[in-house]
Every structure is written in C-alpha cells, then in structure tokens.
Design an enzyme around this catalytic site. Structure first.
Site, PDB file in Angstrom:
ATOM      1  N   LYS A  42      71.880 153.210 121.727  1.00 48.31           N
ATOM      2  CA  LYS A  42      71.234 153.485 122.884  1.00 48.31           C
ATOM      3  C   LYS A  42      70.717 154.705 123.297  1.00 48.31           C
ATOM      4  CE  LYS A  42      73.484 150.536 125.571  1.00 48.31           C
ATOM      5  NZ  LYS A  42      74.645 149.919 126.171  1.00 48.31           N
ATOM      6  N   ARG A 112      75.817 154.326 130.563  1.00 49.97           N
ATOM      7  CA  ARG A 112      76.284 153.345 129.503  1.00 49.97           C
ATOM      8  C   ARG A 112      76.834 154.073 128.202  1.00 49.97           C
ATOM      9  NH1 ARG A 112      71.254 149.872 130.092  1.00 49.97           N
ATOM     10  NH2 ARG A 112      70.861 150.046 132.322  1.00 49.97           N
ATOM     11  N   GLY A 121      84.502 145.962 122.943  1.00 52.53           N
ATOM     12  CA  GLY A 121      85.868 146.429 122.978  1.00 52.53           C
ATOM     13  C   GLY A 121      85.543 147.810 123.702  1.00 52.53           C
ATOM     14  N   MET A 123      83.399 150.356 126.348  1.00 57.29           N
ATOM     15  CA  MET A 123      83.047 149.989 128.014  1.00 57.29           C
ATOM     16  C   MET A 123      81.562 149.272 128.368  1.00 57.29           C
ATOM     17  SD  MET A 123      83.161 153.144 130.814  1.00 57.29           S
ATOM     18  CE  MET A 123      81.366 152.733 130.990  1.00 57.29           C
ATOM     19  N   ARG A 356      66.323 147.789 120.099  1.00 56.75           N
ATOM     20  CA  ARG A 356      66.998 147.908 118.983  1.00 56.75           C
ATOM     21  C   ARG A 356      66.587 146.916 117.916  1.00 56.75           C
ATOM     22  NH1 ARG A 356      72.489 145.741 122.170  1.00 56.75           N
ATOM     23  NH2 ARG A 356      71.596 143.768 122.860  1.00 56.75           N
ATOM     24  N   HIS A 475      91.005 122.646  96.896  1.00 59.77           N
ATOM     25  CA  HIS A 475      90.245 121.481  95.914  1.00 59.77           C
ATOM     26  C   HIS A 475      88.795 121.069  96.430  1.00 59.77           C
ATOM     27  CE1 HIS A 475      89.346 117.569  93.928  1.00 59.77           C
ATOM     28  NE2 HIS A 475      89.733 118.331  92.769  1.00 59.77           N
ATOM     29  N   ARG A 583      81.932 122.585  82.381  1.00 57.17           N
ATOM     30  CA  ARG A 583      83.077 122.008  82.548  1.00 57.17           C
ATOM     31  C   ARG A 583      83.372 120.620  81.805  1.00 57.17           C
ATOM     32  NH1 ARG A 583      83.614 124.376  88.101  1.00 57.17           N
ATOM     33  NH2 ARG A 583      81.376 123.712  87.825  1.00 57.17           N
ATOM     34  N   ARG A 648      82.118 125.139  78.016  1.00 58.33           N
ATOM     35  CA  ARG A 648      83.613 125.463  77.971  1.00 58.33           C
ATOM     36  C   ARG A 648      84.352 124.328  77.524  1.00 58.33           C
ATOM     37  NH1 ARG A 648      87.066 126.713  83.181  1.00 58.33           N
ATOM     38  NH2 ARG A 648      86.689 124.538  83.315  1.00 58.33           N
ATOM     39  N   GLU A 783      90.544 134.942  81.413  1.00 54.83           N
ATOM     40  CA  GLU A 783      91.064 134.360  82.433  1.00 54.83           C
ATOM     41  C   GLU A 783      92.492 134.754  82.787  1.00 54.83           C
ATOM     42  OE1 GLU A 783      90.173 129.786  83.001  1.00 54.83           O
ATOM     43  OE2 GLU A 783      90.022 130.185  80.908  1.00 54.83           O
ATOM     44  N   SER A 802      83.006 135.433  79.125  1.00 55.99           N
ATOM     45  CA  SER A 802      82.795 134.994  80.435  1.00 55.99           C
ATOM     46  C   SER A 802      84.085 135.185  81.462  1.00 55.99           C
ATOM     47  CB  SER A 802      82.429 133.600  80.362  1.00 55.99           C
ATOM     48  OG  SER A 802      81.932 132.965  81.697  1.00 55.99           O
ATOM     49  N   GLY A 804      86.628 134.335  84.010  1.00 57.57           N
ATOM     50  CA  GLY A 804      86.945 133.383  84.746  1.00 57.57           C
ATOM     51  C   GLY A 804      87.809 133.783  85.803  1.00 57.57           C
ATOM     52  N   THR A 805      87.114 134.364  86.816  1.00 57.67           N
ATOM     53  CA  THR A 805      87.696 135.103  87.883  1.00 57.67           C
ATOM     54  C   THR A 805      88.731 134.298  89.050  1.00 57.67           C
ATOM     55  OG1 THR A 805      85.707 135.113  89.261  1.00 57.67           O
ATOM     56  CG2 THR A 805      86.244 137.308  87.947  1.00 57.67           C
ATOM     57  N   ASN A 806      88.457 132.992  88.847  1.00 58.25           N
ATOM     58  CA  ASN A 806      89.311 132.125  89.480  1.00 58.25           C
ATOM     59  C   ASN A 806      90.778 132.393  89.082  1.00 58.25           C
ATOM     60  OD1 ASN A 806      87.272 131.260  90.946  1.00 58.25           O
ATOM     61  ND2 ASN A 806      87.134 129.066  90.263  1.00 58.25           N
ATOM     62  N   ASP A 807      90.857 132.090  87.726  1.00 54.42           N
ATOM     63  CA  ASP A 807      92.253 132.388  87.218  1.00 54.42           C
ATOM     64  C   ASP A 807      92.828 133.451  86.921  1.00 54.42           C
ATOM     65  OD1 ASP A 807      92.142 129.436  87.006  1.00 54.42           O
ATOM     66  OD2 ASP A 807      93.030 129.414  84.664  1.00 54.42           O
ATOM     67  N   CYS A 870      81.944 133.539  85.642  1.00 58.76           N
ATOM     68  CA  CYS A 870      81.789 132.115  85.858  1.00 58.76           C
ATOM     69  C   CYS A 870      82.764 131.853  86.980  1.00 58.76           C
ATOM     70  CB  CYS A 870      81.964 131.347  84.601  1.00 58.76           C
ATOM     71  SG  CYS A 870      83.848 131.338  83.884  1.00 58.76           S
ATOM     72  N   TYR A 890      75.216 138.915  83.446  1.00 56.11           N
ATOM     73  CA  TYR A 890      74.803 137.620  84.291  1.00 56.11           C
ATOM     74  C   TYR A 890      75.696 137.355  85.302  1.00 56.11           C
ATOM     75  CZ  TYR A 890      77.357 134.474  81.412  1.00 56.11           C
ATOM     76  OH  TYR A 890      78.232 133.735  80.671  1.00 56.11           O
TER      77      TYR A 890
END
Lengths: 917, 917
Positions: A42, A112, A121, A123, A356, A475, A583, A648, A783, A802, A804-807, A870, A890
């Site tokens: 401000k 202000r 939060g 004033m 702003r 899922h 898959r 895969r 994985e 590759s 497999g960042t889920n597993d 992946c 990638y």
C-alpha cells in the site's frame, strides 16, 4: 509454535534503536517507491502514484523496519519513530492546510496496514482518525453538514473501539442497532444528526465500560494507539498461523500508511469506487469496475447499496472519467501489469487511494499476458512467468455458465476438488448401470462410496465421478484426472447408499436417473442441471500463442501418460511430444478380454508346475491376448507416429484381474450355509480357491511388476511380441514407430539384465521373421528406493529410467496411498506434520533426493541415459520444476495436464518458482 | 553367463607364454610350499611334506598360472610347459628308479587336480596312469601278482575313459557288471587275472566305440590328456556355476599334481587310511581316523569293506603308527591347525599323500581353537578368526543324539531349517490345544499351514513349530528364532490338515498327540521320538573362554531383542549388555489383556470424534492397560538393571489385535444366510463393522508406527507413562533403570519432533509427581528409506537411531516379506536374481547404503547419536560385520543369537570376513 523475529533488512544499529539518523517514516513524495519490502504494498503504491504526480491525498508511511524494531524492543516504538511521525504529520498538515485536532478545521486521516503482500489476519483500516467532541464540531462547520460530521465520528468511534481497542464487534453493532430501533428505523441513513450524536455517546460509554478507560480524545494518542495496533496485529495468532502455513518469513513486518482523509460521501458530486485496468474475467482491454456515488468505501463493502458500473460514471462525470482513464493507463504501463485501483471523488475531485496488481481468472491472465507482449509492455519471458500454470488448467475444462450458477440453488454438498471441470449428468450408483445408461446415450455421473479397478467399466463412460470417501489421490481421483473427467472425492456429508441406489445430503435425496451437477474445480455438488460452457483449445488463440512461447523456452520435454489411441491422439493435440507411460494392463480390462485374462491367470501357476493341460489353456489365452494387444499397440504407436512411446509391461498383482476375494467368500459361504449346489457354485468355489492362492497381505509389495515377468515369462513375452509385431507392421506401412519397452518395479541389477536378455530376444525374432527392423529401447521404471541406490547397476542394461513417483513415494515414506488417504494423511496435512501431499507434488528433500541420486548414478554409468517421470506428480508445476532442476529429459502426465506442464516447464527454464501447487 | 579369465598372479610375459624362463612346473622338493595360490592345496601340501623330510611319494606340480595361460591361449599348453613336464617326469623317474612306459618296470603315477580351495565340479583323480598292454606285464612281473596288475589296468582304463575321455560312467559300469555276471559273481575281488584281462579289453573297445579313437597306449599321450582334462574341468559348467555362486574369481586356476603311485593293496602289509590330528567331532586331542588294510583309496570311498579304527592300526603296526603319530604332530604344528591326512602303507612303508586343514563340528572348532591357544600354537586373535559364528550356534541348541538319529527311520519330510535345534513333542494343530496340552505338562509341537500373530498363545508354550507354508522369515520362523525354539518352515510335502487335525507325508499320517521330532538345524521332520542332547553354556568352558576373548576384542555392543523379563534375563546370561528392542505390543497379546486392547481400539475412533461415552470407555481401557504395562516394564528394566533398554512404542496396525476380518465375514454371512439372530451375532456384526473400518489394503504401509501415536496420542502416552512409572519405582528401590523410548516408523522431521515434544512432557510429569528423576533418551526406529535420507532432520530431536532393517528391507526393495517368501523370493534365490535373502543377511549395496547414509547424516547433525540395529539381521554374522563397518554402537538380536553375534563382532574388529551367513 514460537516465533522469533529477526529484522530482515535492518542493520544492527537499527535493531538497537540507537542511531538517531535511522529513517522510520517516509513522506509519500520522498519514499523509495520501488521498495515494497520496506513500504509494504500500500505504501509503495501511494508513493509511486504521488511521485508520478497523480492526485493522491497527502500521506506518509511508517516502514516495516520500524515494525520489526518495535517487535524486537518488546512492543516499544524504537527511538526516533514517534518524533519522525510527528514531523511527517506536520508536513501533512502543511499540505492540506488543516491540523490534526484543530477544533475549527480538523485534519482527519486513515491509518492503514500494509505488508509486502496482503495477508489475512492483519489489521483493517481505521478511517476518520482525528475526531473527538471538539473536532467534530469543526468538521460540521467546515462541511456545513452536521449529520455528515456526526456520522463520521460515529463510524470512527465504532471502528477504533473494535479494531484498536479490541471491543467485540457484536457489542458495537448491538449498540448501534438499539439506537436504530429506538429511532424506529432500520437504515443507517435514516438517522439524523441528533440521533447520531446520541449513538456516538453511547458507543464511547460502551468502550469505557469494556476497556475501563475513557475513549481517547487526544488525537495524537489516537494516532499512536492505531499505529501500535497495526504493529501488534503482525504478531497476532491468525497472522502468525497464516505465515507459518505459507512459509512466509516472520521478519518481513508490516508498514503503516497514514493518509489524509478524502470523503466520497460529501454529496452527489462525491463517490468511491474500485476498478481494474482490464477485465479480470476475460482479459479484455477495458476499464472494468464499479462505483458508488455519495458513499464511503465501507459502504461498498457492506453491500447496502448497489454500485453502478464504471461506464455509468463516464456518463455522469466525463471529465473525471477521462482523468481516471489516463491515470489507469499510466499505472498499468508503470507496473507493466493489470492494476486493481481504489479511488474516491470528493466534490468532483478525483483521488487515487491504492494501486496493486490485479487478481484475475485464468482466461484473463493468459489474454492480458499475451496482449501485453504485442503491446510491447512486457517480454515473452515475463508473460510466461506471469501466468500461473493452474490458470491454464482453468481454461481447458468445461465450466458452469457463471450466470446459471448464480441462479442455481446452494450446493448440497462439498468434497475435494479432485479433478477440475463441470460435469452434469444423471446420477447412477452402479458401474454396470453407468455402462448401460451411457450406452443409451445418457450423460451419467457415477456416485460411489469409493471406486476400485473393478468399477472402471462404469467410470470410463461417465461424464463425472463423485465419491464420499477417499482423497484427492484415491482411485476415483487418479482415474478421473487421467481421463480428464471432473471428479469430486471424499464428499463426506453426502451419504451414498449403493444398495438403495440413492444419495442424501442436507435434506436432498437423489435417486438413480436424477440430474446432478458437479464442479470439480471447487468441489461443490449441486442437485439439478446447471448449463456449462465448453472449452476449445483451438479457439483459445492467446493460450496457443503462450504455449508456443513456452515450447520455445522450455528445456524439458512434455510427454503423456495415455493408454488408448484416443487418449494418445488427444495428448498429441494438446502438445505432447511423446508418450511416457502406456499401462498395458488397462487393455486387459477392456470389453471381451477379462475371460481370457482370467484363464491366463488361473492356468499360469499350474502350467509352471508342469501340468500340460493347464499349459495348453495358458498358451491359448496368451495367443488371444497377444492378438488384442497387437491391435492396441498398433493404434497407439500409429497415433504417436514419429515420437517415442514408453510401454510399461504388466505391473499390478494378478488378483486385481480376478473377482474380489471378499465377494467370493461371501457368496460361497452363503451358498454353503444354504446347502446350495450346482455348477455355478462349484465355479465360484474354484475361483475362490484360485483367488485365495493369489491373495496377498500387502499386494503393493507383492508379486507384481518385473517379479511377475520373471515368474511367468510367457506373459511379458506375449506383450513384447505384440509390441514388436505392431511396430513391424507400421514400419512396413511406411510409418516411424518408436517403442520403448519399460520393465516395471526394477530393484536390482539382475532383474533388469535378465528381463532385457529374455525380451530382447523376442523383439529380434519378430523383426527377423517380419523382415524389418525398428529402433527400440529397453528401460526401467524406477519405483523402489533400492533402484535409486543401485541405479548405476541398473543402467548397465537400461537405456532409460522413468521415475514412477507414485510408487516411489509410497515405498520411500512407507505409505500405502489408498490407506494413507483414508486413514491418516488428512490429519497429517491438517496438523502440518506434512507440508503438502507428496502424492500430488513431489517431496523434494526425501523422494526427490532419491530421484536425484538415481539420475546421477545412472548417468555416471550411461551418460546417454534418457530420464523421465511418469508418476502423477509429472503434471504438477512444482514437480515439473523439480524435474527440470535434476536434469530429466521429460515429464509425462495425464493428457489434460499437458498444457499446464508445458507452461510449468518454461517457467522452470526461466528460473521462476511456481506459486501454486 | 560369460566368463572372462584374466590371469591373477601371472605377469604379461606369462600371459603371452613367450618367456622361456617362466617356471610352470615345480618338483615337490623345490616348490614354494607356502604359495597355495600357485600350487593349489594339494600341491602345496605335497611340497610342504616333502620339504619337511616326510615320506611322500616323489611328485611334481604344474601351477595354476599354467592353467590360466592354457585358458588364455585357447586351451593350448603355454610355451615351455610340456618340456618342463617331461623334465620333471625325468626327475620322478630318477627318484623312483622306474620309467613311465617301461615295459619291464613301469613307473605309474596319479594325476590330481588341486585349486586353492577344494571345489565341486573339478576333475577327480586319475590313478595308475602309465599302464598299457606292455607295461601291465612289467607290473605283473615286478609285483609277482598278475591279478593285481590287471586289476590296476582295468581300473585305469575305466577311470581314464570316464574322467579324461568323457565316456559315460554308467556305460563303463555296465561293461564291468556284464563281465561279473558272465563270471557268475557279484564281487570285483572274485574276478581272476584272466577275467580282468578280458574286462580290460572290453573297456578299451567301449572307449573306442564311444570316442571313435583307440584307447591311448602312448603313456606320454595319457599324461598330456590327463593334464588337459584337469585344466578343462576348471572351466566346466559345474565349476563355473559354483564359482559364480560363491563369488570365487575365475582366474584362480587349478594346479595339477603328478604323484608316483604307491599301492595300499599289495598285500597284508599294505593299506590305506585317513585320519585327523584331533577328534573332529569333540575336539579331543587324539589321532582319530580309520584304516583299510590291503586296499586302494578307491575302495575306502566305495564302502565295500568296513575300515578298522586307527587304534587297531596301532596294535597291528606299532612302528608305522608311531611314525604316523609323529608326522601328524609335526604337520599340525606346521599348519597350526587340525589336519586331515591321507596316507598309504605299501609293504610296510608309510607314505603321506595329503594334508589339509580339517573340517570339524562347532564343538570341535571351539575346543581345538581354545586349546591351541593354551598350547601356544596360535594366538587368541587367530582362535577368534578360526571359529565360525555358526559353530557357536551349533553348540547352543539341543541336538538329536547322533546315535539315536542314525537308528531312527528316514525323515517323513524336509522343510527349511528356519530355527536351529532339535524338538521332540506331541503334534497338535490348533494353538488353543497347544496351550491346553502344554499346560498339562506335555511337550507339544505346533503344526500349522502357517502361523499368524493370533497363534502366538499356542506357539509360546510349544517346544517346536512346523509349517507347510512360508519361508525362513515367515511369522513362524521369526517368532521361533526370537524364542530360541526349533522351527521348520515351508515343509511343502507335508500336508497339514488343520480341520481333520492330522498331517500326512510320504505315506505317514500323524494325528494329534502322536510324537514328532523336528531337526531345525537340517529341516528334517521325523515321525516318533528321537532322544536329544541338551546344551549347557555353563558347561561349555572353552566356549565361555572364547566368548570372553571376543568381548575383549570387539568394538561393537551386543544387545538383545527381548519382550519379557524372562527373555531379558536369558539374554543377559548369554552376554547381552543391553536390550535393543522391546516390542510393547507383544504384551497386548498376553493372557487377560486382549479384551481391554479390543475395547481401546474400538472406542478410540469414536472418542476422537468427540463421543463422550466412547471416550470414557477408551480412557478406562487405557488405565487398565497402563497398569499391566507398568508391571511389564518394571520387570524388564529390573532384569536389565544398569544397562540400557530400548522400548519401542506400539507399532503394528490396530486391526492385528482384533479378530480376523475374513473369519468374521464368514461367520456373519453364514448367520445371515441362516437367519440367525441374537446378541452373539449382533456382537459379531459390530466387530465386523469395526474391523472393516480398520481394514487396510496394505497394512504394512498403513496406519501403524508413529502414525498411530500421532492419531491416537492417548495410547502412546499411556505406554510412556507406564515406562516412566516403572523406572521411577525402580530408581526409588535403589536400582538403575536406563529406559530409551523409541518412536517407530519415523519418516519425517515433524513426526519425531512432535512425538518427542508430547511424550517428553509425560515423562517429566511422572518424574515430578514421583519426586525422582531417571536418565532417559528418545530416539527413532529407522524403518523407511525416507528416514535415512532426512536423517539429519530426524536427529535434531532423536538421541538415538535403531535401524529396523526388517521393514527397511521391505520398503527399500518394495517387498512384503510375507508375500515375497510365499510367492517369489524362493524363485529369486534359486535363479540367483538375488544373491541371498536380504531379510536374513543385510543387503549391503542397497539397504546398507541407506543405513550408512542415515548414520552419516544423523551424526553430522548430532555427533553423539547412538546407533544400533534391531532387525533380525542383527544376529547374522555378515550383517554384524556390516554394522561394525558403518560404525554402529551395537547390534541387537534374538537372545539365542547373542553368542554368535559376540563372536561375529570380534571377527569384524579383527577384519575377518565371515565365511558363513
């Protein structure tokens, strides 16, 4: 949690408050306008506008450094601050020709708060400071409007009492309401000066009763208390919590701006308004905003009167409007971004109060960024950094028609916004019914307590999915995002009764066939049918332009996770330059195939033990499945002609393709209890036995991935043969298929080496028999943590990794995603045990460290190693930045996320940190 | 798999075979006797004995370097080898006064292979080389024994045909058997010279038919072919496989020793024997062996005649015996180890043929090692290195009385030797029955298809456990080892029918109460009751001495995993200097407690949601459990007074304490099908619902460990309060309890920090209220890969790390141990996808790397960090060596493994690689 404040930009001498020369207070005309850290948003805006010669009420700003010094000194003004404030006040008085506390012509100010970024939060603003029983008289005289003066005083006492002195707002409101009811009115405006005067007196008494102190009449005391209240609010619980949550440092501090009051409520030649320099919804280049004649800012917020459009103001006051338009244009050029402006017109004179950068929709963000490039305001790189990846996502999903949404009733429930977009259809509770109704051409929304792979046939044809259990990586959510379908998960207040085929929520009951509307972007569920607006990337010319720039900028490829030719084609149209994950097992669930898959699974163990009849059944089912899969791969490789396709091999535990153990157990137990016999029961008994044999305690960590391929080589050989046959056929047709065969769940050197050795033989045999040759690669799906540790060994025979960042996230944390989401992840996120859900955005310091290590070790062994991701995180902007940082080739994500990933990848290349997850 | 041979100790010139001066052949009297690498074990023994002036037949040895040069040159003798062989032969002829191929007085030799270590798959010995149709006549004349000469020739043709020329052994045996049946006899010895001559002729014709070449009559050709056959056998498939398996380098090569024949079958003043310098079973200092008069070595092996004891030889030929005794003593002193000797007496003259370090039982290994130290033969360090850790294990478990075992019938089945020792008892098939019968004082063996935690009450009182499913780290195996009980797991050929309360195997059926005997050391199952011999550590004075030396030597502590005061006391008596793991949840399963545990679990979720009745039940059950646990911890801390006790807070998923989901589902479904009603069914229905709510897809990765503690803080607060109360009580009694509280399954900084913050408050409150103070620590169980990566963050609030390598192995590989053992681990080990079972011995390069990383990062943050291992691998010698190498403070293992670990730790400190896992 304790908070320690260490002043950020202040020197030691500042901290000690000993240096007399420390500048704590800046006049707007002298302040370092570019230093938002010091002046707050401000204060910086006021300074910039003042220094640009725009009409701004005289103002000064107390710096964030002063706030920090105040905190460090135990809530004491640092040396020099008050003196400098008084000096600045003098200058303000000189400019306005009025004096604070002057009984004849009093100066009034607003106080202000303003941190670098606006922050909940903190004033609120205190208006009309400087009023007391004497100065109110002067104001009345000067304005010749006694009612106005007392109304201003009444407002000030209420606001000061609540905000600065901590009197409960309800009590103040109650006092005012009593006065109104005594006066027999409900409108503030109906009260006359006399009545307002009485109310003011009552409010002052209320304050005295509540605080034990008389309301301060000393105007300097008012100023001091207001400044301290702003400072104190910086360390208030809500503000501290907020900063902890968003990892904002506690030593930024807040500035305090003291601004000469101007009044929009001085008659019909006055007013107040807010406006954007461009349309924040569409991005259109037009002044867009609203205006309330004869009103103060407060009144706009309170919504008591309906504002007029800014266009109306143009008709009313063409000169003021023209001046405003010029100022808006100038501010936009200065800040090189769309501005959100606050202004007041006092007796025909325009005053700018705030400028702003404007918040905006995704559409507007893209349109303004691209147009500002063509206008020469910003560069392409700046445009790429300015649009948030989630803005892109917003554009590409169907949305409810805002007008229709406004008219619709309240939502009947709220769940997690698991997959964005609007979905409208007839609700069904059974996947079979979903399939049937959809086949009849009906749009259906599948509602289940939760979904499992068995429900897939009912999810695929649905337009949207609703569950009452599970989180944003359940899922249902994962599959929905993959298919680009809207999904709301875990809407717990909605009671989905699958047996009775109905749902109830907040008194509404929907039965099969009733219309339902889901907003997957907000998580809101509506009964009935709300019209939607469809997206069309081809028509989003600005977005296409922006993504083209992104492609030119990014260093990392954007590939797709896609399992069917249609999905692949969609991914390609959205800009994918490869498929990072097919898959294969999804094909096993398509219509007509499950019987053969079941036969294969049931015969495999006996065949392995040497049972020749079982072996014959096993090989026959494999032959059939090979035919199917050859067709599948042909379609996919054709759709991605000339670009790589990572396929895969079968990954999930085999029992996932069989009927559920519990269901069979129930059926057989029931049949036994009733002494039922017959071939059907026998078959179920046989199935139950087979399923029991395959049953695992922890299937996630069981017989799956390459372990399956090693135990039952014929299955993966069948798959690889199908891939090679499809590729050979396409090559002979003159196309250029590029298959990359991925071995899932590799954890050791030998697994990769063994599988490659076996399967490469199959590929070569096919090509030899077909008289053709196609380039191919073999690689590993990374994985499990061990794979990252021994990545060098795996890279001996793997040409690509590759992740497999889920597993990998599951095994690194030791979380089963299904169980974690249902059982403890919610609590962990709520209690901040985890800063974010690691299944949505990669955990840089844990999982990410393993990924980094694996890439480093893999490339040391094989410098040409191709590396990608992946897992689902591949479509998350922060994760894309991570993948860029660790040098992946990638990212691969669901087709619908590809535009998002393209932009995120460009931002990563520009070193821009994503602001949304 | 391809094998590349790179000569190890040979120089370039040797490899090229170009240097004429390269020595390929050494006479026994000139050979470098200490160089086993070059001469092989046999050649080195012959050289050493010859050079020591012992009576050894003249001999020379072709070196391992020659073997390697031969392989590198594509199976060609390197330059100079044959010439040197002929020159050595000349010297042999000069010594013996006979000539190879001399028709009047022929020299005969044996050709023997000999690598550094004896190795299966290597060529056998060829005896009597040098015989042909002429020399056989000379031999007959010289020995005046035509039958002897033709018998020798017959043997040579058969042996040479089989071993060197590759004729199938059965064909040779068949030809010989035909001759015998034609002669109307079954005994070789019944054939006269004439008949043996005819057999010899037939064998020669057989060889010609099979190989297409006449049997070589040229004795030098015989020698050349025999040497090449030895060399070729080095690269034979069996030998290569063996070396791959045991990671023996392929470039060691084998030596060939050519030894002048001496004959033990030249009459009653001849004979042949084998003997040990000390008793290989008991370690007693005595010549121990057997002797066969008038026989060749072959005959001893064939077992046609029963040998006499070496004592008998002493009576027959006191002079020869005395000479032998002196030689034995001398050889033992030379080699500083018990020797295994082969010798022949030819017409009263003693010839030594071989000396090598003797294989021995655990008992003998310990006794001889300790006695040799007191005799001044070896040092303490050498003694520590000489005894294998598994030798110690052998001593400490009950064994079948060998005599009784010999007389018992064949085993009825074979399983995995899951926990060593002999167990004899009455077989039962039901854990409840096990408990009942054991309570009646019967020894019981529990037989189950597999076990689960629910069976624990039946396992604890059993003397042994047998399962037909599961591997060596199945539940049964792990629990059995923990309790030091014999166990055979996965005995698949034994059909255990729990319903019919019987087992059948190979035609034998045992019903409840029938006697059964298990040998957990070999995996053999016997019907009936075989007497056993009990171990007694106190009486094993040599072992106590050795372990004392081990304690003085080792750098790493040996602690115990123990869950009850009894187990702790046992561990302490076996030498544990701390408890590294108390599994608190085991106490939940003890008698009388499950109802309260069940109540706690069922009430917890509702209590959390604010149901006040549930909360009351929850707190009440917690109060009761706290009383129980206070008593438990009091007993354990008292038993380990003055030594640290690491107590792990509740770890497993809660549903493990409830009835099984499937069982309830069956019962409820059955009741429903039969329309049964009543309070019992209602209760089951209620339980089923509760269990379903807690049901997890992958409980291993679900709501367990510190996640439980964070969601339901009251449970762990109860446990910590119990620990603190017990410690305070002991302290006030003048004892010195040292509790260390372990938070399980920590994966993030916040989990550890939050739990410590909450629980340390509980500890302090208790001590304050009790007016006492006890030293304590808080630490983390490191069980998930992420914990190792962010170990520095965890060490901010953890004072110790204990590596839970069971779970860490599961999550690093992504294996569920239960599922892996049943489904694919067997195949992985068989196919060498994994070199060993990582649940038994730590995976150094994967899991171990994470452990190493975690220690490094943890100690960087907190140099004083105490680090140990509490996974099962802690009792495995190779893993103990690993723990030493990475700088752990201690290993913790099952009480029964403590002596093993003490020795293994000492060996690690001495840099000695364990030879057994």
């Amino acid at each position: 949690m304790a908070v320690e404040v260490t002043p950020g930009t202040t020197s030691d001498s500042q901290r000690n408050g000993s240096a007399a020369e420390q500048t704590w207070v800046f006049m707007a005309e002298d302040a370092p306008a570019a230093n938002r850290d010091l002046l707050g948003g401000k204060g910086a805006g006021l300074a910039a506008m003042t220094q640009a010669g725009l009409p701004v009420p005289p103002a000064f700003t107390i710096t964030t450094a002063a706030c920090n010094a105040y905190q460090s000194a135990g809530q004491q003004f640092p040396s020099g601050l008050w003196d400098q404030t008084l000096a600045a006040l003098k200058k303000l008085e000189a400019k306005s020709g009025k004096k604070l506390g002057d009984a004849s012509d009093p100066l009034l100010v607003s106080v202000r708060s303003g941190a670098r970024e606006s922050m909940p939060g903190m004033m609120d603003t205190v208006l009309n400071l400087g009023l007391n029983d004497e100065t109110v008289q002067g104001l009345a005289r000067q304005t010749s409007n006694e009612r106005f003066a007392w109304d201003a005083y009444r407002r000030f006492v209420g606001m000061f009492g609540r905000i600065v002195l901590g009197v409960a707002g309800e009590k103040i409101d109650h006092a005012f309401d009593s006065a109104k009811s005594r006066a027999g009115t409900k409108q503030d405006t109906d009260l006359n000066a006399q009545q307002l005067r009485a109310v003011t007196q009552e409010l002052k008494e209320l304050v005295q009763n509540e605080t034990g102190q008389p309301f301060p009449t000393d105007v300097l005391k008012q100023l001091e208390l207001a400044i301290k209240a702003v400072f104190n609010s910086w360390m208030g619980k809500r503000a501290v919590d907020y900063r902890n949550q968003f990892k904002i440092p506690h030593d930024l501090g807040t500035a305090v701006s003291v601004v000469t009051m101007v009044f929009g409520n001085m008659g019909d030649d006055s007013g107040t308004g807010v406006a954007f320099t461009r349309n924040p919804s569409t991005g259109k280049r037009e002044i867009y905003g609203e205006f309330l004649p004869n009103a103060q800012g407060e009144d706009v917020v309170a919504g008591i009167r309906t504002p007029i459009t800014i266009g109306k103001m143009r008709e009313l006051w063409p000169d003021v409007y023209q001046q405003f338009e010029q100022i808006a244009d100038r501010l936009e050029k200065t800040y090189k971004d769309v501005q959100d402006l606050e202004f007041t017109v006092e007796r025909g004179k325009l005053y700018m109060l705030q400028t702003r950068n404007a918040k905006r929709t995704g559409k507007a963000a893209v349109v303004t960024a691209v147009e500002m490039v063509s206008e020469g305001v910003i560069t392409r790189d700046e445009a790429l950094k300015r649009v948030q990846p989630m803005h892109v996502q917003q554009i590409l999903v169907p949305q409810f028609d805002p007008e229709a949404l406004r008219k619709s009733g309240a939502p009947i429930g709220q769940g997690l916004a698991a997959s964005p977009g609007a979905a409208v259809g007839k609700v069904v509770f059974d996947p079979d019914r979903s399939q049937q109704l959809a086949a009849e051409g009906e749009p259906v929304v599948l509602a289940r307590r939760e979904t499992s792979p068995e429900d897939f046939h009912g999810m695929a044809p649905a337009v949207g999915i609703l569950t009452s259990r599970g989180g944003s990586s359940s899922h249902a959510a994962v599959v929905a995002r993959q298919m680009g379908k809207p999904c709301i998960a875990g809407a717990e207040e909605i009671n989905i009764d699958v047996e009775r085929q109905q749902l109830t929520a907040n008194g509404t009951t929907l039965r099969e066939g009733d219309w339902i509307s889901l907003d997957g972007t907000t998580g809101q569920v509506f009964a009935g049918r709300i019209p939607t607006i469809a997206p069309d990337l081809e028509r989003e010319t600005e977005l296409l332009t922006l993504l083209k720039w992104a492609d030119d900028t990014r260093k990392i490829g954007v590939w797709a996770n896609a399992d069917t030719p249609d999905e692949v084609a969609r991914a390609r149209s959205l800009g994918a330059t490869g498929v990072g994950l097919v898959r294969t097992e999804h094909m096993f669930r398509e219509e007509g195939r499950p019987p053969f898959v079941q036969e294969m699974i049931l015969a495999a163990p006996d065949a392995k033990r040497g049972d020749s009849a079982a072996r014959a059944r096993y090989l026959k089912s494999l032959d059939t499945l090979r035919e199917f899969q050859t067709g599948d791969f042909y379609g996919i490789l054709k759709a991605m002609d000339g670009l790589p396709v990572v396929i895969r091999l079968i990954d999930p535990p085999l029992h996932e393709f069989l009927p559920k153990h519990e269901k069979l157990l129930e059926e057989v137990t029931r049949a036994d209890a009733k002494d039922e016999t017959g071939p059907e029961v026998d078959e179920k008994r046989r199935l139950l036995e087979a399923v029991s044999r395959l049953h695992e305690q922890n299937p996630m960590l069981g017989l799956r991935g390459c372990r399956l391929g090693i135990l039952f080589p014929e299955i993966v050989e069948m798959q690889v043969k199908a891939i090679a046959m499809a590729a050979a056929k396409l090559k002979k047709e003159g196309l250029n298929p590029i298959p990359e065969i991925m071995i899932p769940l590799v954890g050791t050197r030998n697994e990769m080496a063994l599988e490659r050795e076996r399967l490469e033989g199959v590929v070569k045999d096919v090509f030899a028999s077909q008289g053709t040759d196609v380039a191919y690669k073999f690689g590993a799906c990374m994985e499990v943590p061990r794979a990252c540790i021994v990545a060098g060994q795996i890279a001996e025979t793997a040409e690509f990794f590759s992740y497999g960042t889920n597993d990998l996230t599951q095994t690194s944390y030791g979380y089963s995603r299904d169980d974690a989401e249902g059982k403890f992840l919610g609590e962990y996120l709520k209690e901040k045990v985890l800063p974010h859900n690691p299944f949505e955005s990669i955990d840089r310091e844990g999982v990410g460290e393993l990924v980094r290590m694996g890439i480093e070790r893999g490339r040391k062994q094989r410098p040409s190693l191709e590396v990608g991701i992946c897992g689902e995180q591949g479509g998350d902007p922060a994760s894309v930045a991570f993948c860029h940082d660790v040098g992946m080739n990638y990212v691969s994500c669901a087709p619908g996320r590809i535009p998002v990933a393209r932009l995120a990848a460009a931002q990563a290349a520009l070193g821009h940190t994503p602001t949304d997850r």
